[in-house]
Design an enzyme around this catalytic site. Structure first.
Site, PDB file in Angstrom:
ATOM      1  CB  SER A 151      -0.948   0.003   1.204  1.00 12.97           C
ATOM      2  OG  SER A 151      -0.232  -0.015   2.422  1.00 12.97           O
ATOM      3  CE1 TYR A 152       5.323   5.488   2.899  1.00 13.65           C
ATOM      4  CE2 TYR A 152       7.132   4.158   2.029  1.00 13.65           C
ATOM      5  CZ  TYR A 152       6.668   5.333   2.592  1.00 13.65           C
ATOM      6  OH  TYR A 152       7.545   6.362   2.834  1.00 13.65           O
ATOM      7  CB  ALA A 153       5.183   0.312  -2.956  1.00 14.73           C
TER       8      ALA A 153
END
Length: 249
Positions: A151-153
């Site tokens: 999700s961060y990427a």
């Protein structure tokens, strides 16, 4: 004093990289608006900023669109202009890909991507007047596809995408839009070093310069460069401030 008299907003600047950037810019003469949800840490950073210049503190949930408009309006009301926007704030959870849920995406995009989008839109009219600078944040998590960072990427690469679009669209207005992809010794990383020194040492050994960046001296000073007149002919770029970990082609 490369930023003498300039006015900037730095989100997520109560601690970590945001704090380092706020202090680095204040020491170069910029008035800084600190935007965070942590009031205690925010007041501490404001006190440090005020040793060098005049700052403001906003305790705001930046996932709410209207708060971006309020911050920009109050900063311009106080200082008469806006020259610099730094979108640093971001929260996410690390889990394996198959365990990633929509809630994880909602958190990461809600605290990172959408606030970046909101603040860019809110700040655009003022940045057009000042021919200002936008500094957004990328991550090796997205560039290198780091495990457990789905999700961060995704959010970081989405930020890179809209930054390049804005660089193209806003270039004729004299606005520069760039990104920093950092590795730094933040409070969270420091806690991880204490809890898992073996994994920390293994990570350090993969960095060519064999150390993590200092939030102010390493990351903050690059942000100062991107906010200053020295970077006037740079836009749409991702600067890797990561000790040589990732080399873009």
């Amino acid at each position: 004093m490369r930023l003498q008299g300039k006015v900037g907003i730095v989100t997520g600047s109560a601690s970590g990289i945001g704090r380092g950037i706020a202090l680095a810019m204040a020491k170069e003469g910029a008035h800084i608006a600190i935007v965070d949800v942590n009031e205690e840490k925010g007041k501490e950073t404001l006190a440090e900023v005020n040793k060098f210049t005049e700052g403001l503190l906003f305790i705001k949930n930046i996932s709410i669109k209207e708060n971006a408009d309020k911050v920009v309006d109050e900063v311009v009301k106080k200082f008469g202009k806006l020259d610099i926007l730094v979108n640093n704030a971001h929260v996410s959870r690390q889990v394996p890909f198959v365990e990633t849920t929509e809630d994880h995406f909602d958190l990461s995009f809600g605290t990172g991507f959408y606030p970046t989008f909101y603040f860019m839109k809110a700040a655009y009219p003022e940045l057009k007047k000042s021919k200002g600078k936008v500094i957004n944040f990328a991550s090796g998590a997205g560039l290198d596809g780091q495990p457990t960072q789905t999700s961060y990427a995704a959010a970081k690469e989405a930020i890179r995408g809209i930054s390049r679009v804005a660089a193209n669209e806003w270039g004729p207005d004299g606005i520069n839009v760039n990104l920093i992809s950092p590795i730094a010794l933040t409070p969270g990383v420091e806690q991880w070093r204490q809890n898992d020194p073996k994994s920390y040492d293994a990570m350090i050994n993969k960095i060519p310069l064999r150390r993590l960046g200092d939030t102010e001296q390493d990351i903050g000073r690059v942000a100062v460069f991107l906010a200053s007149d020295d970077s006037d002919y740079i836009t749409g770029q991702t600067l890797m401030v990561d000790g040589g970990s990732i080399k873009l082609r």
